[in-house]
Design an enzyme around this catalytic site. Structure first.
Site, PDB file in Angstrom:
ATOM      1  N   ARG A  85      50.587  16.936 -86.509  1.00 31.75           N
ATOM      2  CA  ARG A  85      51.427  17.693 -87.441  1.00 31.75           C
ATOM      3  C   ARG A  85      51.935  16.818 -88.592  1.00 31.75           C
ATOM      4  O   ARG A  85      52.064  17.289 -89.727  1.00 31.75           O
ATOM      5  CB  ARG A  85      52.603  18.299 -86.673  1.00 31.75           C
ATOM      6  CG  ARG A  85      53.454  19.233 -87.515  1.00 31.75           C
ATOM      7  CD  ARG A  85      54.442  19.984 -86.634  1.00 31.75           C
ATOM      8  NE  ARG A  85      55.226  20.953 -87.392  1.00 31.75           N
ATOM      9  CZ  ARG A  85      56.553  20.963 -87.414  1.00 31.75           C
ATOM     10  NH1 ARG A  85      57.242  20.060 -86.726  1.00 31.75           N
ATOM     11  NH2 ARG A  85      57.196  21.870 -88.113  1.00 31.75           N
TER      12      ARG A  85
ATOM     13  N   HIS B 256      52.039  17.625 -92.598  1.00 32.81           N
ATOM     14  CA  HIS B 256      53.280  17.613 -93.391  1.00 32.81           C
ATOM     15  C   HIS B 256      53.245  16.538 -94.468  1.00 32.81           C
ATOM     16  O   HIS B 256      53.950  16.637 -95.468  1.00 32.81           O
ATOM     17  CB  HIS B 256      54.495  17.438 -92.474  1.00 32.81           C
ATOM     18  CG  HIS B 256      54.863  18.699 -91.759  1.00 32.81           C
ATOM     19  ND1 HIS B 256      56.129  18.954 -91.286  1.00 32.81           N
ATOM     20  CD2 HIS B 256      54.117  19.791 -91.444  1.00 32.81           C
ATOM     21  CE1 HIS B 256      56.151  20.158 -90.703  1.00 32.81           C
ATOM     22  NE2 HIS B 256      54.935  20.675 -90.781  1.00 32.81           N
TER      23      HIS B 256
ATOM     24  N   ASN C 279      61.002  19.602 -91.419  1.00 35.52           N
ATOM     25  CA  ASN C 279      60.901  18.375 -90.625  1.00 35.52           C
ATOM     26  C   ASN C 279      62.137  18.081 -89.778  1.00 35.52           C
ATOM     27  O   ASN C 279      62.039  17.439 -88.728  1.00 35.52           O
ATOM     28  CB  ASN C 279      60.663  17.171 -91.545  1.00 35.52           C
ATOM     29  CG  ASN C 279      59.310  17.224 -92.226  1.00 35.52           C
ATOM     30  OD1 ASN C 279      58.329  17.693 -91.643  1.00 35.52           O
ATOM     31  ND2 ASN C 279      59.251  16.762 -93.465  1.00 35.52           N
TER      32      ASN C 279
ATOM     33  N   HIS D  48      47.650  24.862 -83.512  1.00 35.76           N
ATOM     34  CA  HIS D  48      48.676  25.349 -82.593  1.00 35.76           C
ATOM     35  C   HIS D  48      48.115  25.635 -81.205  1.00 35.76           C
ATOM     36  O   HIS D  48      48.723  26.333 -80.417  1.00 35.76           O
ATOM     37  CB  HIS D  48      49.376  26.582 -83.186  1.00 35.76           C
ATOM     38  CG  HIS D  48      50.181  26.258 -84.418  1.00 35.76           C
ATOM     39  ND1 HIS D  48      50.684  27.223 -85.268  1.00 35.76           N
ATOM     40  CD2 HIS D  48      50.579  25.071 -84.938  1.00 35.76           C
ATOM     41  CE1 HIS D  48      51.348  26.638 -86.261  1.00 35.76           C
ATOM     42  NE2 HIS D  48      51.295  25.333 -86.090  1.00 35.76           N
TER      43      HIS D  48
HETATM   44  C1  HEM Z   1      49.925  27.935 -91.402  1.00 36.04           C
HETATM   45  C2  HEM Z   1      51.126  27.474 -91.609  1.00 36.04           C
HETATM   46  C3  HEM Z   1      51.898  26.749 -90.555  1.00 36.04           C
HETATM   47  C4  HEM Z   1      53.162  27.022 -90.176  1.00 36.04           C
HETATM   48  C5  HEM Z   1      54.069  28.098 -90.739  1.00 36.04           C
HETATM   49  C6  HEM Z   1      53.502  26.098 -89.125  1.00 36.04           C
HETATM   50  C7  HEM Z   1      54.730  26.045 -88.495  1.00 36.04           C
HETATM   51  C8  HEM Z   1      55.000  25.303 -87.376  1.00 36.04           C
HETATM   52  C9  HEM Z   1      56.235  25.347 -86.642  1.00 36.04           C
HETATM   53  C10 HEM Z   1      57.462  26.185 -87.027  1.00 36.04           C
HETATM   54  C11 HEM Z   1      56.118  24.536 -85.579  1.00 36.04           C
HETATM   55  C12 HEM Z   1      57.182  24.261 -84.513  1.00 36.04           C
HETATM   56  C13 HEM Z   1      58.143  23.217 -85.038  1.00 36.04           C
HETATM   57  C14 HEM Z   1      59.414  23.119 -84.233  1.00 36.04           C
HETATM   58  O1  HEM Z   1      59.971  24.156 -83.848  1.00 36.04           O
HETATM   59  O2  HEM Z   1      59.894  21.991 -84.038  1.00 36.04           O
HETATM   60  C15 HEM Z   1      54.807  23.953 -85.626  1.00 36.04           C
HETATM   61  C16 HEM Z   1      54.293  23.059 -84.714  1.00 36.04           C
HETATM   62  C17 HEM Z   1      53.093  22.439 -84.851  1.00 36.04           C
HETATM   63  N1  HEM Z   1      52.220  22.554 -85.910  1.00 36.04           N
HETATM   64 FE1  HEM Z   1      52.289  23.982 -87.329  1.00 36.04          FE
HETATM   65  N2  HEM Z   1      52.425  25.301 -88.874  1.00 36.04           N
HETATM   66  C18 HEM Z   1      51.428  25.644 -89.726  1.00 36.04           C
HETATM   67  C19 HEM Z   1      50.196  25.020 -89.845  1.00 36.04           C
HETATM   68  C20 HEM Z   1      49.858  23.873 -89.162  1.00 36.04           C
HETATM   69  C21 HEM Z   1      48.742  23.030 -89.500  1.00 36.04           C
HETATM   70  C22 HEM Z   1      47.810  23.237 -90.687  1.00 36.04           C
HETATM   71  C23 HEM Z   1      48.727  22.018 -88.578  1.00 36.04           C
HETATM   72  C24 HEM Z   1      47.796  20.837 -88.450  1.00 36.04           C
HETATM   73  C25 HEM Z   1      46.719  20.636 -89.179  1.00 36.04           C
HETATM   74  C26 HEM Z   1      49.821  22.264 -87.662  1.00 36.04           C
HETATM   75  C27 HEM Z   1      50.105  21.514 -86.543  1.00 36.04           C
HETATM   76  C28 HEM Z   1      51.165  21.740 -85.697  1.00 36.04           C
HETATM   77  C29 HEM Z   1      51.312  21.092 -84.406  1.00 36.04           C
HETATM   78  C30 HEM Z   1      50.308  20.167 -83.759  1.00 36.04           C
HETATM   79  C31 HEM Z   1      52.551  21.512 -83.882  1.00 36.04           C
HETATM   80  C32 HEM Z   1      53.209  21.041 -82.581  1.00 36.04           C
HETATM   81  C33 HEM Z   1      54.049  19.812 -82.891  1.00 36.04           C
HETATM   82  C34 HEM Z   1      54.773  19.188 -81.712  1.00 36.04           C
HETATM   83  O3  HEM Z   1      54.609  19.614 -80.567  1.00 36.04           O
HETATM   84  O4  HEM Z   1      55.509  18.218 -81.964  1.00 36.04           O
HETATM   85  N3  HEM Z   1      50.490  23.372 -88.069  1.00 36.04           N
HETATM   86  N4  HEM Z   1      54.136  24.437 -86.728  1.00 36.04           N
END
Ligand code: HEM
Ligand SMILES: *[C@@H]1O[C@H](CO)[C@@H](O)[C@H](O)[C@H]1NC(C)=O
Length: 338
Positions: free
Chosen positions: A66, A70, A98, A197
């Site tokens: 992630r 970002h 973040n 995800h």
């Molecule tokens: C399409 C738009 C996207 C939105 C709106 C979004 C939003 C989010 C949100 C809200 C979370 C949870 C964060 C939290 O509550 O702490 C999350 C987690 C995550 N996102 Fe996304 N995301 C998007 C696209 C992506 C992309 C493009 C990637 C990687 C190329 C990605 C990788 C991840 C990963 C791996 C997690 C888990 C992180 C963890 O467990 O620490 N996301 N995302």
């Protein structure tokens, strides 16, 4: 000359079509063997240390992946996300997407310190982020790809950019498409990269709005979603437990696989932004792509790799631009003395 000739060059241009004639593309070149002479063990060092970090805490793979996303969505893949607040710099770490959420910075510090010991001032923090993301995916069972290298690190951060350009989980499909388009990424990239995800976790606060809305838009979906929704509500009450975490992929949260898409089709996408891929896709193109990824993991992996390479070349600084930070948290001119 020799280096260039023997290099397997990635012309980022090849991957960036259509909308990329705009300012997001600066014509920079990335090379697979960029550190071959200057730091031959760079990739090996990164790999070993990501392995250790992920063994210690499996979720770290997701968190590190992630961070690359970002980073790339704010002024390009330039390690701006890693800068702490210091002097004129207002850290992106404090921006909405973040804050209390981005993690893994200590792992990067550790890897950077080892690399500085092996090859001082040679491997950029932006390249480290790209390599780590690749290794993290592979270590959870996902595909492997060669990472083009040679990114330089930014001299500044953009707190406002982080708030503006990283999409929010309650975005509409049109907003998601627009925010990817602003980075030179298309709808196919949006669907493929959302497959990230398949690993990692989300806090209640990131999807509470969705699970307590009246679900008018999700009407057709409501039946399939109902039981899942009840479970989420019991885990995440209307107030409290903001930071309690839930796996983004309920079936196989530890594995990088295509179950994310199967979840979506079953009404078990966790975030609003996951779910709108299905519920707001009036033309049906996206649902079709979700179906094809849900039924063919190899196709998903292939598309994911292509989109990750594209994302990893957004607005990269190369050549004389930027610098190679000695400490990923500070620009070189402002590194606080110990
Ligand atoms: C399409 C738009 C996207 C939105 C709106 C979004 C939003 C989010 C949100 C809200 C979370 C949870 C964060 C939290 O509550 O702490 C999350 C987690 C995550 N996102 Fe996304 N995301 C998007 C696209 C992506 C992309 C493009 C990637 C990687 C190329 C990605 C990788 C991840 C990963 C791996 C997690 C888990 C992180 C963890 O467990 O620490 N996301 N995302
Ligand atoms: C998304 O959530 C934020 C913060 O909770 C809120 O300010 C914003 O209005 C919401 N946006 C949409 C489109 O619902």
């Amino acid at each position: 000359m020799e280096v260039i000739k023997s290099s397997l060059m990635i012309l980022a241009l090849l991957f960036l079509h259509g909308a990329m004639a705009d300012s997001n593309y600066n014509g920079g070149l990335l090379y697979f063997d960029y550190y071959k002479e200057s730091c031959p063990l760079a990739e090996e060092i990164v790999r070993r240390n990501v392995e250790v970090a992920v063994l210690k805490e499996p979720r770290m793979a997701a968190s590190l992946l992630r961070l690359h996303f970002h980073d790339c969505f704010v002024m390009g893949c330039d390690a701006s996300v890693l800068l702490d607040s210091y002097g004129d710099i207002q850290s992106e770490k404090q921006a909405g997407p973040n804050l209390n959420s981005a993690r893994g910075f200590e792992v990067i510090d550790e890897i950077k310190a080892i690399l500085e010991h092996a090859c001082p001032c040679t491997v950029s923090c932006a390249d480290i982020l790209a390599l780590i993301a690749r290794d993290a995916v592979e270590l959870r069972g996902g595909p492997r790809w060669e990472v083009g290298l040679g990114r330089k690190d930014s001299l500044k951060a953009s707190f406002n950019g982080a708030n503006q350009f990283i999409p929010a989980p309650n975005s509409s499909l049109d907003t998601l498409i627009a925010s990817f388009q602003a980075q030179g990424l298309d709808i196919w990239d949006l669907v493929a990269l959302s497959g990230s995800h398949t690993i990692g976790k989300s806090r209640c606060t990131s999807f509470r709005q969705r699970i307590y809305n009246n679900m008018e838009e999700e009407y057709d979906y409501y039946k399939r979603y109902k039981i899942f929704n009840g479970m989420l509500r019991s885990f995440c009450p209307r107030s409290r437990r903001d930071d309690a975490v839930v796996p983004l992929d309920f079936i196989t949260s530890a594995r990088f696989d295509n179950k994310y898409y199967i979840n979506l089709l079953q009404g078990k996408g966790l975030l609003g932004s996951d779910n709108v891929l299905i519920t707001q896709d009036h033309e049906g193109h996206i649902v079709k792509q979700v179906w094809s990824f849900a039924s063919d993991q190899r196709l998903f992996f292939k598309s994911f790799v292509k989109s990750m390479i594209k994302m990893g070349s957004i607005n990269v600084l190369t050549g004389e631009q930027g610098e190679i930070r000695r400490n990923c948290r500070f620009v070189n001119s402002a590194t606080p003395s110990k």
